[in-house]
Design a protein around this motif. Structure first.
Motif, PDB file in Angstrom:
ATOM      1  N   SER A 161      -6.448  56.798  49.743  1.00  0.00           N
ATOM      2  CA  SER A 161      -7.786  56.317  49.396  1.00  0.00           C
ATOM      3  C   SER A 161      -8.231  56.820  48.027  1.00  0.00           C
ATOM      4  CB  SER A 161      -8.801  56.759  50.465  1.00  0.00           C
ATOM      5  OG  SER A 161      -8.985  58.170  50.436  1.00  0.00           O
ATOM      6  N   GLU A 162      -7.575  57.863  47.512  1.00  0.00           N
ATOM      7  CA  GLU A 162      -7.907  58.423  46.206  1.00  0.00           C
ATOM      8  C   GLU A 162      -7.013  57.871  45.096  1.00  0.00           C
ATOM      9  OE1 GLU A 162      -8.376  62.643  46.020  1.00  0.00           O
ATOM     10  OE2 GLU A 162      -8.892  62.819  48.162  1.00  0.00           O
ATOM     11  N   LEU A 163      -6.080  56.992  45.444  1.00  0.00           N
ATOM     12  CA  LEU A 163      -5.113  56.488  44.465  1.00  0.00           C
ATOM     13  C   LEU A 163      -5.562  55.162  43.879  1.00  0.00           C
ATOM     14  CD1 LEU A 163      -1.806  57.202  46.443  1.00  0.00           C
ATOM     15  CD2 LEU A 163      -2.886  58.633  44.682  1.00  0.00           C
ATOM     16  N   SER A 164      -4.965  54.823  42.726  1.00  0.00           N
ATOM     17  CA  SER A 164      -5.205  53.522  42.102  1.00  0.00           C
ATOM     18  C   SER A 164      -3.888  52.990  41.547  1.00  0.00           C
ATOM     19  CB  SER A 164      -6.240  53.635  40.981  1.00  0.00           C
ATOM     20  OG  SER A 164      -5.670  54.275  39.851  1.00  0.00           O
ATOM     21  N   LYS A 165      -3.873  51.708  41.243  1.00  0.00           N
ATOM     22  CA  LYS A 165      -2.660  51.067  40.744  1.00  0.00           C
ATOM     23  C   LYS A 165      -2.240  51.592  39.364  1.00  0.00           C
ATOM     24  CE  LYS A 165      -1.234  48.024  43.794  1.00  0.00           C
ATOM     25  NZ  LYS A 165       0.158  48.041  44.310  1.00  0.00           N
ATOM     26  N   GLU A 166      -3.121  52.300  38.692  1.00  0.00           N
ATOM     27  CA  GLU A 166      -2.780  52.845  37.378  1.00  0.00           C
ATOM     28  C   GLU A 166      -2.125  54.224  37.478  1.00  0.00           C
ATOM     29  OE1 GLU A 166      -6.312  52.908  35.072  1.00  0.00           O
ATOM     30  OE2 GLU A 166      -6.364  50.737  34.786  1.00  0.00           O
ATOM     31  N   ASP A 167      -2.121  54.814  38.656  1.00  0.00           N
ATOM     32  CA  ASP A 167      -1.586  56.161  38.833  1.00  0.00           C
ATOM     33  C   ASP A 167      -0.063  56.158  38.864  1.00  0.00           C
ATOM     34  OD1 ASP A 167      -4.112  57.284  38.965  1.00  0.00           O
ATOM     35  OD2 ASP A 167      -4.241  57.090  41.144  1.00  0.00           O
ATOM     36  N   ALA A 168       0.517  57.279  38.427  1.00  0.00           N
ATOM     37  CA  ALA A 168       1.951  57.528  38.561  1.00  0.00           C
ATOM     38  C   ALA A 168       2.122  58.794  39.393  1.00  0.00           C
ATOM     39  CB  ALA A 168       2.607  57.699  37.199  1.00  0.00           C
ATOM     40  N   VAL A 169       3.084  58.772  40.308  1.00  0.00           N
ATOM     41  CA  VAL A 169       3.296  59.896  41.223  1.00  0.00           C
ATOM     42  C   VAL A 169       4.715  60.425  41.063  1.00  0.00           C
ATOM     43  CG1 VAL A 169       3.418  60.598  43.652  1.00  0.00           C
ATOM     44  CG2 VAL A 169       1.634  59.016  42.905  1.00  0.00           C
ATOM     45  N   ALA A 170       4.848  61.746  40.991  1.00  0.00           N
ATOM     46  CA  ALA A 170       6.151  62.407  41.003  1.00  0.00           C
ATOM     47  C   ALA A 170       6.230  63.266  42.251  1.00  0.00           C
ATOM     48  CB  ALA A 170       6.343  63.270  39.760  1.00  0.00           C
ATOM     49  N   VAL A 171       7.318  63.136  43.003  1.00  0.00           N
ATOM     50  CA  VAL A 171       7.448  63.879  44.257  1.00  0.00           C
ATOM     51  C   VAL A 171       8.879  64.365  44.412  1.00  0.00           C
ATOM     52  CG1 VAL A 171       7.821  61.719  45.521  1.00  0.00           C
ATOM     53  CG2 VAL A 171       7.130  63.767  46.771  1.00  0.00           C
ATOM     54  N   GLU A 172       9.018  65.580  44.928  1.00  0.00           N
ATOM     55  CA  GLU A 172      10.340  66.158  45.165  1.00  0.00           C
ATOM     56  C   GLU A 172      11.073  65.398  46.267  1.00  0.00           C
ATOM     57  OE1 GLU A 172      10.178  70.796  44.682  1.00  0.00           O
ATOM     58  OE2 GLU A 172       8.531  70.139  45.960  1.00  0.00           O
ATOM     59  N   VAL A 173      12.384  65.330  46.143  1.00  0.00           N
ATOM     60  CA  VAL A 173      13.204  64.718  47.186  1.00  0.00           C
ATOM     61  C   VAL A 173      13.414  65.726  48.306  1.00  0.00           C
ATOM     62  CG1 VAL A 173      15.480  63.798  47.753  1.00  0.00           C
ATOM     63  CG2 VAL A 173      14.362  63.126  45.628  1.00  0.00           C
ATOM     64  N   THR A 174      12.917  65.380  49.485  1.00  0.00           N
ATOM     65  CA  THR A 174      13.084  66.209  50.675  1.00  0.00           C
ATOM     66  C   THR A 174      13.582  65.311  51.802  1.00  0.00           C
ATOM     67  OG1 THR A 174      10.772  65.825  51.293  1.00  0.00           O
ATOM     68  CG2 THR A 174      11.247  67.797  50.007  1.00  0.00           C
ATOM     69  N   GLN A 175      13.754  65.884  52.976  1.00  0.00           N
ATOM     70  CA  GLN A 175      14.315  65.117  54.087  1.00  0.00           C
ATOM     71  C   GLN A 175      13.406  63.966  54.508  1.00  0.00           C
ATOM     72  OE1 GLN A 175      15.267  67.433  57.657  1.00  0.00           O
ATOM     73  NE2 GLN A 175      17.303  66.555  57.611  1.00  0.00           N
ATOM     74  N   ASN A 176      12.105  64.129  54.344  1.00  0.00           N
ATOM     75  CA  ASN A 176      11.165  63.087  54.769  1.00  0.00           C
ATOM     76  C   ASN A 176      10.615  62.281  53.585  1.00  0.00           C
ATOM     77  OD1 ASN A 176       9.775  65.222  53.709  1.00  0.00           O
ATOM     78  ND2 ASN A 176       8.248  65.355  55.327  1.00  0.00           N
ATOM     79  N   ILE A 177      11.343  62.282  52.466  1.00  0.00           N
ATOM     80  CA  ILE A 177      10.839  61.657  51.256  1.00  0.00           C
ATOM     81  C   ILE A 177      10.619  60.150  51.408  1.00  0.00           C
ATOM     82  CG2 ILE A 177      13.181  61.468  50.332  1.00  0.00           C
ATOM     83  CD1 ILE A 177       9.874  61.718  48.365  1.00  0.00           C
ATOM     84  N   TYR A 178      11.536  59.461  52.080  1.00  0.00           N
ATOM     85  CA  TYR A 178      11.414  58.004  52.139  1.00  0.00           C
ATOM     86  C   TYR A 178      10.285  57.569  53.067  1.00  0.00           C
ATOM     87  CZ  TYR A 178      15.740  58.069  49.531  1.00  0.00           C
ATOM     88  OH  TYR A 178      16.687  58.314  48.567  1.00  0.00           O
TER      89      TYR A 178
END
Length: 306
Positions: free
Chosen positions: A41-58
């Motif tokens: 709810s706090e995100l927008s289409k202009e945002d970019a997200v970086a996230v670590e690869v973990t077992q539940n990443i997908y």
């Protein structure tokens, strides 16, 4: 536009919202439906997200992918800022991800298709069960060895061979119990592995490139599917050298002035792809007589093995 770093865990995820003017906000969300809904709810289409690869990443990726403009999956082990950081906290990791996302300086991991993801999960499960079966066979061999019985590996290879072991009466009482226990578990694991392999073949037999790989004499269907599943989208690699580097099979180079030395393979890449490729080649070495195997034998003579 905001740059969002996410440090993902099993029960929660820590987020750093970084704006264009370098102002940031840190927040922790529970990894639940309510927590993810609050985050999206706090995100927008202009945002970019970086996230670590973990077992539940997908799972996390699928939940947020429609809410942002870009998601970058990060190989943490190649991102030295986090991997070797002296200040290893969730908030510091999330902040580092956000800042390096803004600089566009992160080691990105390609996102495989849903079919490839499922195949990788099945292949990993199969590998785990095969490993357990090997341990049980070793346990059975140890019970035999303690009683002065040395047999070949083929003694546990088939149901008929294992049935002969079950009828032996020249073991101590304890080792007889151990051998019978190992034989029962091996039989059950054989069934489970067979079911996994059937599902792998069902899902993977239509992968692009399977028929071409099967033209390699000695390469079976399961190995071909495994190779393609670990590679993922082959179009991500413009040259064969890029694929070799991705698998960690490229030779290391040490160069200074006019001196250049090549060493062992780098082993910096996708470990499972490297393992599958090596096993596939080794399975063909002693079974085929083809130009490819002639090339392998010539290189082995030139450079040695081991």
């Amino acid at each position: 536009m905001r740059y969002i770093g996410v440090d993902l865990h099993k029960t929660n995820f820590v987020v750093c919202f970084l704006s264009e003017d370098d102002n940031y906000k840190l927040e922790t969300f529970p990894l639940s439906k309510a927590g993810i809904n609050r985050f999206t709810s706090e995100l927008s289409k202009e945002d970019a997200v970086a996230v670590e690869v973990t077992q539940n990443i997908y799972y996390f990726y699928d939940q947020i992918k429609t809410y942002v403009g870009r998601i970058v999956l990060i190989d943490t082990y190649r991102f030295a800022i986090i991997a070797s950081s002296k200040k290893k906290t969730d908030k510091a990791d999330a902040q580092a991800l956000a800042r390096f996302l803004k600089l566009d300086h992160l080691p990105e991991v390609p996102v495989p298709s849903e079919k490839v993801r499922q195949l990788r999960h099945l292949l990993q499960a199969r590998e785990t069960l095969v490993g357990l079966r090997t341990k049980l066979k070793n346990m059975g061999h140890a019970a035999l060895t303690r009683n002065g019985i040395a047999l070949l590996r083929s003694a546990f290879a088939s149901g008929v061979a294992r049935e002969r072991l079950r009828t032996r009466d020249d073991l101590s009482a304890a080792d007889k119990v151990i051998l019978e226990s190992a034989l029962r578990q091996i039989a059950e694991l054989d069934k489970e592995i067979e079911q996994l392999e059937a599902e792998i073949v069902r899902l993977g037999k239509t992968l692009a490139g399977v028929k071409r790989l099967l033209q390699l004499h000695g390469l079976n269907l399961l190995s071909a599917i495994s190779l393609l599943a670990e590679i993922g989208d082959i179009h991500l690699f413009e040259t064969s050298k890029q694929l070799v580097a991705y698998s960690g099979l490229a030779t290391s180079i040490r160069q200074s002035n006019q001196t250049s030395r090549q060493g062992h393979i780098t082993k910096q890449g996708r470990k499972r792809l490297r393992t599958v490729a090596i096993r596939a080649v080794l399975s063909m070495v002693n079974r085929t007589n083809t130009p490819l195997m002639d090339f392998y034998a010539r290189k082995k003579r030139e450079k040695g093995s081991g």
